[in-house]
Design an enzyme around this catalytic site. Structure first.
Site, PDB file in Angstrom:
ATOM      1  N   ASP A  32       4.688  -6.573 -20.270  1.00  0.00           N
ATOM      2  CA  ASP A  32       4.595  -6.121 -18.883  1.00  0.00           C
ATOM      3  C   ASP A  32       5.242  -4.744 -18.801  1.00  0.00           C
ATOM      4  O   ASP A  32       6.443  -4.597 -19.037  1.00  0.00           O
ATOM      5  CB  ASP A  32       5.312  -7.108 -17.954  1.00  0.00           C
ATOM      6  CG  ASP A  32       4.944  -6.899 -16.492  1.00  0.00           C
ATOM      7  OD1 ASP A  32       4.231  -5.927 -16.192  1.00  0.00           O
ATOM      8  OD2 ASP A  32       5.384  -7.705 -15.651  1.00  0.00           O
ATOM      9  N   ASP A  84      -1.466  -3.121 -16.650  1.00  0.00           N
ATOM     10  CA  ASP A  84      -0.131  -2.993 -17.244  1.00  0.00           C
ATOM     11  C   ASP A  84       0.415  -4.296 -17.802  1.00  0.00           C
ATOM     12  O   ASP A  84       1.617  -4.394 -18.062  1.00  0.00           O
ATOM     13  CB  ASP A  84       0.842  -2.441 -16.201  1.00  0.00           C
ATOM     14  CG  ASP A  84       1.003  -3.370 -15.006  1.00  0.00           C
ATOM     15  OD1 ASP A  84       0.094  -4.179 -14.757  1.00  0.00           O
ATOM     16  OD2 ASP A  84       2.038  -3.288 -14.322  1.00  0.00           O
ATOM     17  N   GLU A  85      -0.443  -5.280 -18.031  1.00  0.00           N
ATOM     18  CA  GLU A  85       0.066  -6.597 -18.413  1.00  0.00           C
ATOM     19  C   GLU A  85      -0.947  -7.298 -19.313  1.00  0.00           C
ATOM     20  O   GLU A  85      -2.150  -7.241 -19.067  1.00  0.00           O
ATOM     21  CB  GLU A  85       0.314  -7.418 -17.147  1.00  0.00           C
ATOM     22  CG  GLU A  85       0.960  -8.761 -17.361  1.00  0.00           C
ATOM     23  CD  GLU A  85       1.177  -9.496 -16.051  1.00  0.00           C
ATOM     24  OE1 GLU A  85       1.722 -10.610 -16.102  1.00  0.00           O
ATOM     25  OE2 GLU A  85       0.785  -8.980 -14.982  1.00  0.00           O
TER      26      GLU A  85
END
Length: 468
Positions: free
Chosen positions: A11, A105-106
């Site tokens: 993350d 983003d993960e």
């Protein structure tokens, strides 16, 4: 559940805001808030400096401004975020063929499938190496969680924030989960959490103590049974490399309710074009057009029309969305509009013919209907709309001063700070919004391409850097 912590969850830390700070030297170490800047906008991401003032994601932007009036408030630059995300996902792909992106983003990674790890030591080494490679390639930081299950790996990455690594050793899952609130578990949203609270269940330990039968009675067989397994630390969901999107959509919330029917139709057409742009970018076509309308009283209407076959033709989507709008009463005003396409399919030969026909129609359209060039406001637009062509935080290029970014605009003026990700904090200058020497430009990479090192090699464990 695996006996080894070889599922990794990455993350990125305050991703949008961190990317903006990396791109703008004058904002580094200062509070930055990214999101919709109108009175109805919400926070997408806040930097850690802004979070100290109580600003957080999904907060109304007006509230964020009251809490942190001196922050830099910027409109998202998704072209930059996607570019950085592609770099990060490429690094994940070198660890394993099984990468499951959850957002820009993960992502989850199955380290075992790629041979990157086979026990706790090699998993930790792979995680630390990944963090170093991400920082070297993008200048940003990410937090890593490692565990024997997806749920636990995600919990670990949350504990690792910011810029850390946490590994959950097999056999410690129950003790770790017991004191945590029930909302930590996947599938426990606000409604389920409130239902459990009314039953006297607020922690994971209390869920386990209540037992599976009680959870099934409260929540139903499927939901109650799966939550009981998760509460006891059991999660056998695999990392899935392909997450096929079911729909593509875009929507806008307006600062002031729209009442003019012609303006509403114009906004629907623009949303349809943006939606098709995303659809084509994903290499897909779709057969169901969906219109979303949120009215002045917050009532939300959704209408859909299924076409005879899949399409990626903007004219077809515009026409279908327009027909759906004809059946919606907008008398009291509209605060949000959205257009989506579902029933997605890969391109077919028929789609390509439709696309070619659409391009021919566009080429034959009268010149008077062409959109104004980037950076050149249309003559008929009022100043307020002309100012919106210069979104706060977006990149510009000036013929004399070079690259910079928009600090703000209004009353026919635009203020620009001239700096790059690799320069010292730059000077600020103000121009007319129709200055012919100032144009919008693409974002620069956060790290110069010739300075990005090759990813680290080797499987041996590195220096311990994780938190307990």
């Amino acid at each position: 559940m695996r006996a080894t912590p070889t599922i990794l969850h990455l993350d990125m830390d305050a991703f949008f805001a961190a990317a903006e700070q990396a791109a703008k030297p004058s904002l580094r170490g200062k509070p930055v808030v990214v999101g919709g800047l109108g009175p109805r906008g919400v926070v997408a991401t806040a930097s850690y400096e802004a979070r100290r003032f109580g600003v957080h994601s999904a907060m109304p932007m007006a509230q964020a401004r009251r809490l942190c009036p001196n922050a830099a408030y910027l409109i998202p630059r998704f072209s930059l975020y996607r570019s950085v995300s592609d770099q990060v996902m490429e690094l994940l792909g070198r660890l394993s063929p099984l990468v499951e992106p959850l957002s820009l983003d993960e992502a989850f990674v199955d380290l075992e499938a790629g041979g990157a790890a086979h026990d706790a030591a090699t998993a930790r080494a792979a995680g630390e190496r990944l963090r170093r490679d991400i920082r070297a390639a993008t200048g940003l930081t990410g937090s890593v969680g490692l565990a024997g299950a997806k749920m636990l790996a995600k919990i670990a990455s949350e504990q690792a924030k910011p810029d850390g690594l946490v590994l959950i050793e097999p056999g410690t899952e129950s003790a770790l989960l017991a004191p945590m609130p029930v909302r930590i578990l996947p599938g426990v949203g606000p409604a389920t959490g409130e239902h459990l609270r009314r039953a006297g269940i607020t922690t994971v330990a209390e869920m386990v103590e209540a037992g599976e039968d009680e959870l099934v009675r409260l929540l139903g067989k499927a939901h109650g049974g799966s939550l009981y397994l998760m509460a006891t630390g059991h999660d056998d969901r695999p990392v899935v490399a392909e997450r096929d999107a079911k729909s593509v959509s875009v929507e806008d919330t307006f600062d002031v309710d729209l009442h003019d029917r012609v303006r509403i139709r114009t906004e629907v057409d623009r949303l349809a074009d943006r939606c098709v742009h995303r659809l084509r970018g994903a290499g897909r076509s779709g057969r169901t057009v969906v219109l979303k309308v949120r009215r002045f009283d917050f009532s939300t209407l959704t209408r859909s029309e299924t076409l005879r076959g899949p399409t990626d033709d903007p004219a077809v989507v515009r026409e279908a969305a327009g027909r759906l709008l004809d059946g919606v009463d907008t008398t009291g005003g509209v605060r949000l509009l959205g257009v989506g396409v579902s029933g997605l399919a890969d391109f077919t030969q028929e789609d390509l013919f439709a696309q070619a026909a659409g391009e021919r129609e566009a080429a034959e359209a009268p010149a008077a209907e062409e959109e104004p060039a980037v950076g050149e406001p249309a003559d008929e637009e009022p100043p307020a709309l002309a100012d919106r062509r210069w979104p706060a935080g977006h990149d510009v290029w000036h013929a004399e001063h070079g690259p910079g970014w928009v600090q703000g605009s209004g009353v026919g003026r635009v203020t620009v700070r001239f700096e790059t990700p690799y320069s010292e904090p730059g000077r600020v200058r103000t121009f007319k919004v129709d200055d012919p020497e100032l144009v919008l430009s693409d974002p620069l990479p956060l790290v110069p391409v010739d300075q990005v090192p090759a990813p680290e090699q080797g499987d041996g464990p590195g220096e311990p850097m994780s938190r307990p």
